[in-house]
Design a protein around this motif. Structure first.
Motif, PDB file in Angstrom:
ATOM      1  N   ILE A 123      46.675  34.952 -77.985  1.00  0.00           N
ATOM      2  CA  ILE A 123      47.387  36.171 -78.379  1.00  0.00           C
ATOM      3  C   ILE A 123      46.376  37.227 -78.814  1.00  0.00           C
ATOM      4  CG2 ILE A 123      48.922  37.173 -80.131  1.00  0.00           C
ATOM      5  CD1 ILE A 123      50.409  34.428 -80.061  1.00  0.00           C
ATOM      6  N   ARG A 124      45.416  36.825 -79.633  1.00  0.00           N
ATOM      7  CA  ARG A 124      44.389  37.766 -80.106  1.00  0.00           C
ATOM      8  C   ARG A 124      43.572  38.298 -78.933  1.00  0.00           C
ATOM      9  NH1 ARG A 124      42.830  41.919 -82.671  1.00  0.00           N
ATOM     10  NH2 ARG A 124      40.646  41.919 -83.178  1.00  0.00           N
ATOM     11  N   LEU A 125      43.238  37.432 -77.989  1.00  0.00           N
ATOM     12  CA  LEU A 125      42.477  37.855 -76.820  1.00  0.00           C
ATOM     13  C   LEU A 125      43.274  38.864 -76.005  1.00  0.00           C
ATOM     14  CD1 LEU A 125      40.385  35.584 -74.522  1.00  0.00           C
ATOM     15  CD2 LEU A 125      41.814  37.385 -73.587  1.00  0.00           C
ATOM     16  N   LEU A 126      44.542  38.565 -75.734  1.00  0.00           N
ATOM     17  CA  LEU A 126      45.380  39.492 -74.964  1.00  0.00           C
ATOM     18  C   LEU A 126      45.553  40.818 -75.693  1.00  0.00           C
ATOM     19  CD1 LEU A 126      48.160  37.052 -73.674  1.00  0.00           C
ATOM     20  CD2 LEU A 126      46.213  37.964 -72.376  1.00  0.00           C
ATOM     21  N   GLY A 127      45.729  40.768 -77.013  1.00  0.00           N
ATOM     22  CA  GLY A 127      45.874  41.994 -77.795  1.00  0.00           C
ATOM     23  C   GLY A 127      44.613  42.832 -77.781  1.00  0.00           C
ATOM     24  N   THR A 128      43.475  42.181 -77.910  1.00  0.00           N
ATOM     25  CA  THR A 128      42.199  42.899 -77.864  1.00  0.00           C
ATOM     26  C   THR A 128      41.980  43.488 -76.488  1.00  0.00           C
ATOM     27  OG1 THR A 128      41.265  41.446 -79.552  1.00  0.00           O
ATOM     28  CG2 THR A 128      39.703  42.668 -78.190  1.00  0.00           C
ATOM     29  N   LEU A 129      42.281  42.716 -75.461  1.00  0.00           N
ATOM     30  CA  LEU A 129      42.129  43.209 -74.096  1.00  0.00           C
ATOM     31  C   LEU A 129      43.001  44.435 -73.869  1.00  0.00           C
ATOM     32  CD1 LEU A 129      40.940  42.969 -71.295  1.00  0.00           C
ATOM     33  CD2 LEU A 129      42.679  41.246 -70.764  1.00  0.00           C
ATOM     34  N   GLU A 130      44.214  44.406 -74.366  1.00  0.00           N
ATOM     35  CA  GLU A 130      45.083  45.573 -74.194  1.00  0.00           C
ATOM     36  C   GLU A 130      44.488  46.811 -74.867  1.00  0.00           C
ATOM     37  OE1 GLU A 130      49.713  46.308 -74.166  1.00  0.00           O
ATOM     38  OE2 GLU A 130      48.977  46.040 -76.213  1.00  0.00           O
ATOM     39  N   GLU A 131      43.843  46.620 -76.000  1.00  0.00           N
ATOM     40  CA  GLU A 131      43.262  47.744 -76.727  1.00  0.00           C
ATOM     41  C   GLU A 131      42.068  48.363 -76.015  1.00  0.00           C
ATOM     42  OE1 GLU A 131      42.309  46.294 -80.632  1.00  0.00           O
ATOM     43  OE2 GLU A 131      44.392  45.822 -81.086  1.00  0.00           O
ATOM     44  N   ILE A 132      41.298  47.554 -75.267  1.00  0.00           N
ATOM     45  CA  ILE A 132      40.043  48.079 -74.698  1.00  0.00           C
ATOM     46  C   ILE A 132      39.981  48.047 -73.178  1.00  0.00           C
ATOM     47  CG2 ILE A 132      38.734  47.521 -76.780  1.00  0.00           C
ATOM     48  CD1 ILE A 132      37.543  45.115 -75.289  1.00  0.00           C
ATOM     49  N   GLU A 133      41.060  47.632 -72.516  1.00  0.00           N
ATOM     50  CA  GLU A 133      41.006  47.534 -71.052  1.00  0.00           C
ATOM     51  C   GLU A 133      41.004  48.890 -70.383  1.00  0.00           C
ATOM     52  OE1 GLU A 133      44.268  45.703 -68.961  1.00  0.00           O
ATOM     53  OE2 GLU A 133      45.723  46.726 -70.174  1.00  0.00           O
ATOM     54  N   PRO A 134      40.499  48.966 -69.183  1.00  0.00           N
ATOM     55  CA  PRO A 134      39.762  47.932 -68.481  1.00  0.00           C
ATOM     56  C   PRO A 134      38.397  47.750 -69.145  1.00  0.00           C
ATOM     57  CG  PRO A 134      39.637  49.949 -67.226  1.00  0.00           C
ATOM     58  CD  PRO A 134      40.519  50.214 -68.417  1.00  0.00           C
ATOM     59  N   THR A 135      37.908  46.531 -69.112  1.00  0.00           N
ATOM     60  CA  THR A 135      36.646  46.244 -69.774  1.00  0.00           C
ATOM     61  C   THR A 135      35.906  45.153 -69.032  1.00  0.00           C
ATOM     62  OG1 THR A 135      35.631  45.785 -71.922  1.00  0.00           O
ATOM     63  CG2 THR A 135      37.581  44.487 -71.343  1.00  0.00           C
ATOM     64  N   THR A 136      34.663  44.985 -69.410  1.00  0.00           N
ATOM     65  CA  THR A 136      33.896  43.887 -68.840  1.00  0.00           C
ATOM     66  C   THR A 136      34.133  42.629 -69.665  1.00  0.00           C
ATOM     67  OG1 THR A 136      31.938  44.307 -70.181  1.00  0.00           O
ATOM     68  CG2 THR A 136      32.079  45.462 -68.058  1.00  0.00           C
ATOM     69  N   GLN A 137      33.869  41.510 -69.041  1.00  0.00           N
ATOM     70  CA  GLN A 137      34.010  40.241 -69.742  1.00  0.00           C
ATOM     71  C   GLN A 137      33.060  40.212 -70.947  1.00  0.00           C
ATOM     72  OE1 GLN A 137      34.437  36.824 -67.194  1.00  0.00           O
ATOM     73  NE2 GLN A 137      33.105  35.627 -68.538  1.00  0.00           N
ATOM     74  N   HIS A 138      31.857  40.740 -70.780  1.00  0.00           N
ATOM     75  CA  HIS A 138      30.880  40.775 -71.876  1.00  0.00           C
ATOM     76  C   HIS A 138      31.382  41.627 -73.041  1.00  0.00           C
ATOM     77  CE1 HIS A 138      27.028  40.775 -73.899  1.00  0.00           C
ATOM     78  NE2 HIS A 138      27.072  42.099 -73.930  1.00  0.00           N
ATOM     79  N   ARG A 139      31.946  42.788 -72.745  1.00  0.00           N
ATOM     80  CA  ARG A 139      32.458  43.671 -73.793  1.00  0.00           C
ATOM     81  C   ARG A 139      33.629  43.022 -74.527  1.00  0.00           C
ATOM     82  NH1 ARG A 139      33.103  45.605 -77.907  1.00  0.00           N
ATOM     83  NH2 ARG A 139      34.194  47.527 -78.327  1.00  0.00           N
ATOM     84  N   LEU A 140      34.475  42.304 -73.814  1.00  0.00           N
ATOM     85  CA  LEU A 140      35.584  41.601 -74.445  1.00  0.00           C
ATOM     86  C   LEU A 140      35.047  40.529 -75.394  1.00  0.00           C
ATOM     87  CD1 LEU A 140      38.635  41.134 -74.735  1.00  0.00           C
ATOM     88  CD2 LEU A 140      38.495  39.657 -72.703  1.00  0.00           C
ATOM     89  N   ALA A 141      34.029  39.806 -74.956  1.00  0.00           N
ATOM     90  CA  ALA A 141      33.400  38.790 -75.821  1.00  0.00           C
ATOM     91  C   ALA A 141      32.849  39.449 -77.079  1.00  0.00           C
ATOM     92  CB  ALA A 141      32.295  38.058 -75.063  1.00  0.00           C
ATOM     93  N   GLN A 142      32.187  40.587 -76.931  1.00  0.00           N
ATOM     94  CA  GLN A 142      31.652  41.306 -78.093  1.00  0.00           C
ATOM     95  C   GLN A 142      32.775  41.729 -79.037  1.00  0.00           C
ATOM     96  OE1 GLN A 142      29.454  44.424 -76.052  1.00  0.00           O
ATOM     97  NE2 GLN A 142      27.519  43.525 -76.770  1.00  0.00           N
ATOM     98  N   ALA A 143      33.863  42.249 -78.481  1.00  0.00           N
ATOM     99  CA  ALA A 143      34.978  42.719 -79.312  1.00  0.00           C
ATOM    100  C   ALA A 143      35.601  41.572 -80.110  1.00  0.00           C
ATOM    101  CB  ALA A 143      36.038  43.392 -78.437  1.00  0.00           C
ATOM    102  N   LEU A 144      35.540  40.373 -79.570  1.00  0.00           N
ATOM    103  CA  LEU A 144      36.104  39.208 -80.246  1.00  0.00           C
ATOM    104  C   LEU A 144      35.056  38.432 -81.046  1.00  0.00           C
ATOM    105  CD1 LEU A 144      38.411  37.996 -77.351  1.00  0.00           C
ATOM    106  CD2 LEU A 144      39.159  38.929 -79.549  1.00  0.00           C
ATOM    107  N   SER A 145      33.817  38.911 -80.994  1.00  0.00           N
ATOM    108  CA  SER A 145      32.702  38.249 -81.694  1.00  0.00           C
ATOM    109  C   SER A 145      32.522  36.802 -81.254  1.00  0.00           C
ATOM    110  CB  SER A 145      32.887  38.319 -83.213  1.00  0.00           C
ATOM    111  OG  SER A 145      32.916  39.650 -83.642  1.00  0.00           O
ATOM    112  N   ILE A 146      32.604  36.587 -79.945  1.00  0.00           N
ATOM    113  CA  ILE A 146      32.341  35.258 -79.400  1.00  0.00           C
ATOM    114  C   ILE A 146      31.328  35.394 -78.264  1.00  0.00           C
ATOM    115  CG2 ILE A 146      34.565  34.314 -80.093  1.00  0.00           C
ATOM    116  CD1 ILE A 146      35.544  34.583 -77.245  1.00  0.00           C
ATOM    117  N   SER A 147      30.784  34.276 -77.841  1.00  0.00           N
ATOM    118  CA  SER A 147      29.753  34.298 -76.802  1.00  0.00           C
ATOM    119  C   SER A 147      30.362  34.531 -75.417  1.00  0.00           C
ATOM    120  CB  SER A 147      28.988  32.975 -76.805  1.00  0.00           C
ATOM    121  OG  SER A 147      29.822  31.930 -76.347  1.00  0.00           O
TER     122      SER A 147
END
Length: 139
Positions: free
Chosen positions: A35-59
């Protein structure tokens, strides 16, 4: 991270997981992390996989693992960036957006409001939760 904080965060993650599992029928099987991943993706999409990882503070490997079941279920679309062949672009599909707004967003909002009302530093909580989840996944 000291052992006391790690233990506390682990318990918080477990409680959040239990609360999510109790609502599994309403969530179409989505976990709180998804849910958190989908919510973050909605906030910053379209985005790169790397940027999504950064936004979630994961590798980057952790985000890659997290995206696989969402892509298999048709909730996200991952494509190669035409401007950079090594970069992967991530977008919500209409099914993913509907799943998030129908089931995930109400729970996501409820958890966020409860944490904020309790005076809990929400953004720090997210960073620490994802960091802890990554550590636990590596064990």
């Amino acid at each position: 991270m000291d052992d006391g904080l790690a233990d506390l965060l682990h318990r918080v993650v477990m409680l959040m997981g239990e609360a999510t599992r109790r609502r599994a029928d309403d969530l179409d099987g989505l976990t709180y992390s998804q849910i958190r991943l989908l919510g973050t993706l909605e906030e910053i999409e379209p985005t790169t996989q790397h940027r999504l990882a950064q936004a979630l503070s994961i590798s980057d490997p952790a985000i890659s693992r997290a995206l696989r079941p969402l892509e298999a279920d048709g909730l996200v679309r991952i494509t190669i960036d035409p401007d950079h062949a090594r970069r992967r672009l991530v977008q919500l599909t209409e099914l993913g957006r509907k799943a998030f707004h129908t089931a995930g967003k109400p729970l996501y909002d409820e958890f966020r409001e409860a944490l904020v009302a309790a005076g809990f530093p929400y953004e720090r909580y997210l960073e620490d939760t994802f960091r802890l989840a990554e550590i636990l996944a590596g064990d």
